[in-house]
Design a protein around this motif. Structure first.
Motif, short mmCIF file in Angstrom:
data_model
loop_
_atom_site.label_atom_id
_atom_site.label_comp_id
_atom_site.label_asym_id
_atom_site.label_seq_id
_atom_site.Cartn_x
_atom_site.Cartn_y
_atom_site.Cartn_z
N GLU A 96 9.14 1.11 10.10
CA GLU A 96 9.42 1.50 11.49
C GLU A 96 10.82 2.10 11.63
OE1 GLU A 96 8.82 -1.76 14.16
OE2 GLU A 96 9.14 -0.49 15.95
N GLY A 97 10.90 3.26 12.24
CA GLY A 97 12.18 3.93 12.47
C GLY A 97 12.78 4.58 11.24
N ARG A 98 12.07 4.55 10.11
CA ARG A 98 12.62 5.12 8.88
C ARG A 98 11.99 6.50 8.61
NH1 ARG A 98 15.11 0.65 5.89
NH2 ARG A 98 14.32 -1.34 6.68
N PRO A 99 12.76 7.38 7.96
CA PRO A 99 12.26 8.73 7.73
C PRO A 99 11.27 8.79 6.57
CG PRO A 99 14.50 8.54 6.91
CD PRO A 99 14.17 7.22 7.54
N SER A 100 10.04 8.37 6.83
CA SER A 100 8.98 8.41 5.82
C SER A 100 7.94 9.44 6.21
CB SER A 100 8.30 7.05 5.71
OG SER A 100 7.28 7.08 4.71
N ASP A 101 7.35 10.09 5.22
CA ASP A 101 6.18 10.92 5.46
C ASP A 101 5.00 10.47 4.60
OD1 ASP A 101 6.87 11.83 2.97
OD2 ASP A 101 7.32 13.87 3.58
N ALA A 102 5.17 9.35 3.89
CA ALA A 102 4.10 8.81 3.06
C ALA A 102 4.38 7.33 2.83
CB ALA A 102 4.03 9.54 1.72
N THR A 103 3.49 6.47 3.30
CA THR A 103 3.66 5.03 3.16
C THR A 103 2.36 4.41 2.65
OG1 THR A 103 5.26 4.97 5.00
CG2 THR A 103 4.19 2.89 4.41
N ILE A 104 2.49 3.57 1.64
CA ILE A 104 1.32 2.83 1.14
C ILE A 104 0.99 1.76 2.16
CG2 ILE A 104 0.42 1.36 -0.71
CD1 ILE A 104 2.58 2.61 -2.53
N THR A 105 -0.24 1.81 2.69
CA THR A 105 -0.62 0.83 3.71
C THR A 105 -1.70 -0.14 3.23
OG1 THR A 105 -2.10 2.51 4.63
CG2 THR A 105 0.03 2.22 5.72
N ALA A 106 -2.27 0.08 2.05
CA ALA A 106 -3.32 -0.82 1.55
C ALA A 106 -3.43 -0.77 0.04
CB ALA A 106 -4.67 -0.46 2.17
N ILE A 107 -3.62 -1.95 -0.55
CA ILE A 107 -4.03 -2.03 -1.96
C ILE A 107 -5.55 -2.09 -1.95
CG2 ILE A 107 -3.94 -3.44 -4.06
CD1 ILE A 107 -1.20 -4.49 -3.07
N VAL A 108 -6.17 -1.22 -2.72
CA VAL A 108 -7.63 -1.07 -2.66
C VAL A 108 -8.32 -2.09 -3.56
CG1 VAL A 108 -9.53 0.51 -3.20
CG2 VAL A 108 -7.49 1.36 -2.01
N ASP A 109 -9.33 -2.77 -3.01
CA ASP A 109 -10.13 -3.72 -3.79
C ASP A 109 -11.35 -3.06 -4.39
OD1 ASP A 109 -8.52 -5.93 -3.10
OD2 ASP A 109 -9.57 -6.15 -1.19
#
Lengths: 99, 99, 99, 99, 99
Positions: free
Chosen positions: E71-84
């Protein structure tokens, strides 16, 4: 931002109201290594008075609305600078006044 | 923005509520050098009453919500202009009334 | 928006809290000229109850958060419509009930 | 974010007011497997004092305005870090001090 | 969102203040048909504690700032899930516990 050359214009009378009074320029992306066009084209709003043949860079996305000429308008590509010089690997590969 | 031709329509009844009443047009991107399609397709919301075969340009990203027809709707591509004329390298490569 | 077919599902238990309760579908983009897959895949949030094999379109970017199911969630691709019919150059190239 | 090398500079005097005082660097994307350039170029705002030849990463989209140097400015690509080390498959493929 | 494998890490000490305390992982996109890498790489912020070799999906654009870690950080790509698990055309093409 992306280096491009002004290669044409696009004219429209049937358009959404927020586009009234805007100049639409046709741009072709440039490869700085050769300063030649890549064939990729984009229609951009002009916010700096760019003319045919000039080398510019344009900004994409929501930032393309952050100029005096484009604020609140539905743009996804706006020319924000006319380029004077491009230096690549220590060499000037483009100078505007050398044209 | 991107030059494209209206090549078809997409119809849906099962859709999110914000899409009610919107016309979805299938567009194919155009290469201005030939005014032929590139094969790249996009489904766009129509905000200008574009019809089959017409040359238009569309806007992508958050700006595609900045038209009277699409405000607050989940669009990532909206037609914002029907194109009258495209000039490339000083020549008119497309004129609507010449079709 | 982009035409795609639902080709699979993605399951995750270790994920950020805002993804709880969301179905993730694997989509493959479609070329409307053939209605065959292009090989390009995307993982999309489902907001319309799409099922395996169905033709849909999805929205990208910030608009993918503008549906009842995805509001406030970190999505960059959300299915917003199940497609009933695609017409290309005056011909119906896809009809859902014709499957 | 995307790994890239600083390969040049872009100079402009005719530009929108929000670009005053910004350094524009020409970047070439890197393939981490070889740490060689891919030929893809982007003009980025510098927010970390990067110099010629350095390996950096840049951020695209609206996040490119979320740095002290670029807040409120029309950027779609901002260098946010000078890279010290890249590890790929357990091996260090790049170390800044090893240059 | 896009399926990818964690193939490395990126370390930086000279960076904008909003990047302090963030782990940067190097990802390679995956083709679900083969679960092999496509060669396309991205540097992503980690918000789920992903480790080397794991299959994840990441979110792009403004949504990459909508996680507790970014939140509030300059990201354009964030890992949101580890896939099962990934299922493609009715077959499980990837199961985490089967590794």
């Amino acid at each position: 931002m992306v280096l491009a050359r002004v290669v044409g214009t696009v004219v429209s009378t049937s358009k959404v109201p927020q586009l009234q009074g805007i100049r639409f320029l046709l741009l072709e992306r440039l490869d700085a290594a050769t300063m030649k066009g890549t064939g990729d084209q984009v229609v951009a709003m002009d916010s700096v008075g760019a003319g045919p043949g000039e080398v510019v860079f344009y900004v994409s996305g929501s930032s393309s609305r952050l100029t005096p000429a484009t604020e609140g308008r539905p743009s996804d590509a706006t020319i924000t600078a006319i380029v004077d010089e491009v230096e690549l690997n220590g060499k000037a590969v483009y100078r505007k006044d050398a044209l």
